[in-house]
Design an enzyme around this catalytic site. Structure first.
Site, mmCIF file in Angstrom:
data_model
loop_
_atom_site.group_PDB
_atom_site.id
_atom_site.type_symbol
_atom_site.label_atom_id
_atom_site.label_comp_id
_atom_site.label_asym_id
_atom_site.label_seq_id
_atom_site.Cartn_x
_atom_site.Cartn_y
_atom_site.Cartn_z
ATOM 1 N N GLY A 97 0.754 -1.381 -0.171
ATOM 2 C CA GLY A 97 0.019 0.094 0.045
ATOM 3 C C GLY A 97 0.851 1.263 0.149
ATOM 4 N N SER A 98 2.132 1.274 -0.615
ATOM 5 C CA SER A 98 2.747 2.703 -0.618
ATOM 6 C C SER A 98 2.211 3.419 -1.643
ATOM 7 C CB SER A 98 4.270 2.295 -0.973
ATOM 8 O OG SER A 98 4.329 1.693 -2.081
ATOM 9 N N ASN A 99 1.468 3.116 -2.687
ATOM 10 C CA ASN A 99 0.826 3.881 -3.339
ATOM 11 C C ASN A 99 -0.255 4.576 -2.778
ATOM 12 O OD1 ASN A 99 2.005 4.194 -6.314
ATOM 13 N ND2 ASN A 99 2.384 2.230 -5.740
ATOM 14 N N LEU A 103 -9.466 -9.410 -10.068
ATOM 15 C CA LEU A 103 -10.179 -9.010 -11.102
ATOM 16 C C LEU A 103 -11.520 -8.559 -10.575
ATOM 17 C CD1 LEU A 103 -9.741 -8.867 -14.126
ATOM 18 C CD2 LEU A 103 -10.810 -11.094 -14.480
ATOM 19 N N ASN A 111 -6.385 1.952 -12.584
ATOM 20 C CA ASN A 111 -5.295 0.978 -12.212
ATOM 21 C C ASN A 111 -4.020 1.404 -12.524
ATOM 22 O OD1 ASN A 111 -4.337 -1.401 -11.072
ATOM 23 N ND2 ASN A 111 -4.263 -2.167 -13.474
ATOM 24 N N HIS A 159 -0.158 -0.013 -13.474
ATOM 25 C CA HIS A 159 0.640 -1.079 -13.739
ATOM 26 C C HIS A 159 2.022 -0.796 -13.753
ATOM 27 C CE1 HIS A 159 1.167 -5.287 -14.696
ATOM 28 N NE2 HIS A 159 1.905 -4.866 -15.734
#
Ligand code: GAR
Length: 203
Positions: A12-14, A87, A102, A104
């Site tokens: 969860g750093s983002n 998903l 999202n 990636h």
């Protein structure tokens, strides 16, 4: 206020970076962090960041209406995936059509798809001797790592870079750009769609 629900499965750093970015915003707020993993570190982050958090099993997320109901109860405007590995079912994708983002850690369509996440992506990039990598921010559809790309940022992969080094560079891109792109999209602002952070060598 425009309300974001962040969904994350791991560290969860983002998620933390996004929460901090909008902490003093008068237009956008992170309403909740939702995880499919009861032991994900992102839940500890939610606690110390004082953001309400919710855990729901993958089975409940994909096989019942619980997630849709939760998102509705939270009055979610946009769903932000940040290291989220489930998903999402069609009912969610349809209800939030074009409003699920999202990130990636590669230049999609390269190195995407089921099973390609986190460090596995960087390892594959190094093994393929890629000269560049980066991030892709996209609106999701019902397939893994597909949908409409809204932004890419690129960095150079040096011949001696290992997966860890590439991960470091890519994370830096994620932290710099993901909150900004969310803000621009949500507020309907224009922005540059592709950014090269380091010049890519020609050979
Ligand atoms: C991030 O690098 C994100 O791009 C990636 O997982 C990591 C989560 O890190 N997502 C994917 O690979 C999605 N296919 P974080 O939990 O520290 O934010």
């Amino acid at each position: 206020m425009i309300r974001l629900a962040i969904m994350a499965s791991g560290s969860g750093s983002n998620a933390e970076n996004i929460v901090k970015y909008f902490a003093h915003s008068t237009e956008i707020e992170v309403a909740a962090i939702i995880s499919n993993k009861a032991d994900a570190y992102v839940l500890e982050r939610a606690q110390y960041l004082h953001v309400p958090s919710y855990v729901m099993s993958r089975a409940d997320m994909v096989g019942t209406d619980k997630l849709l109901n939760l998102l509705r109860e939270l009055k979610t405007d946009w769903v932000i995936l940040a290291g989220f590995l489930v998903l999402l079912p069609e009912c969610i994708v349809n209800e939030y059509d074009g409003k699920i983002l999202n990130i990636h850690p590669s230049l999609l369509p390269k190195f995407g798809g089921k099973g390609m996440y986190g460090d596995k992506v960087h390892q594959a990039v190094v093994e393929a001797r890629e000269k560049e990598s980066g991030i892709t921010i996209h609106k999701i559809d019902a397939n893994y790592d597909e949908g409409t790309t809204v932004f890419q940022a690129k960095i150079r992969v040096e011949p001696l870079d290992n997966a860890e080094k590439v991960a470091q560079k890519v994370h830096a891109l994620e932290y710099k750009f993901y909150p900004q792109i969310i803000e621009n999209l949500v507020l309907g602002r224009d922005f540059e769609k592709v950014v090269t952070v380091e010049p890519i060598s020609k050979d």
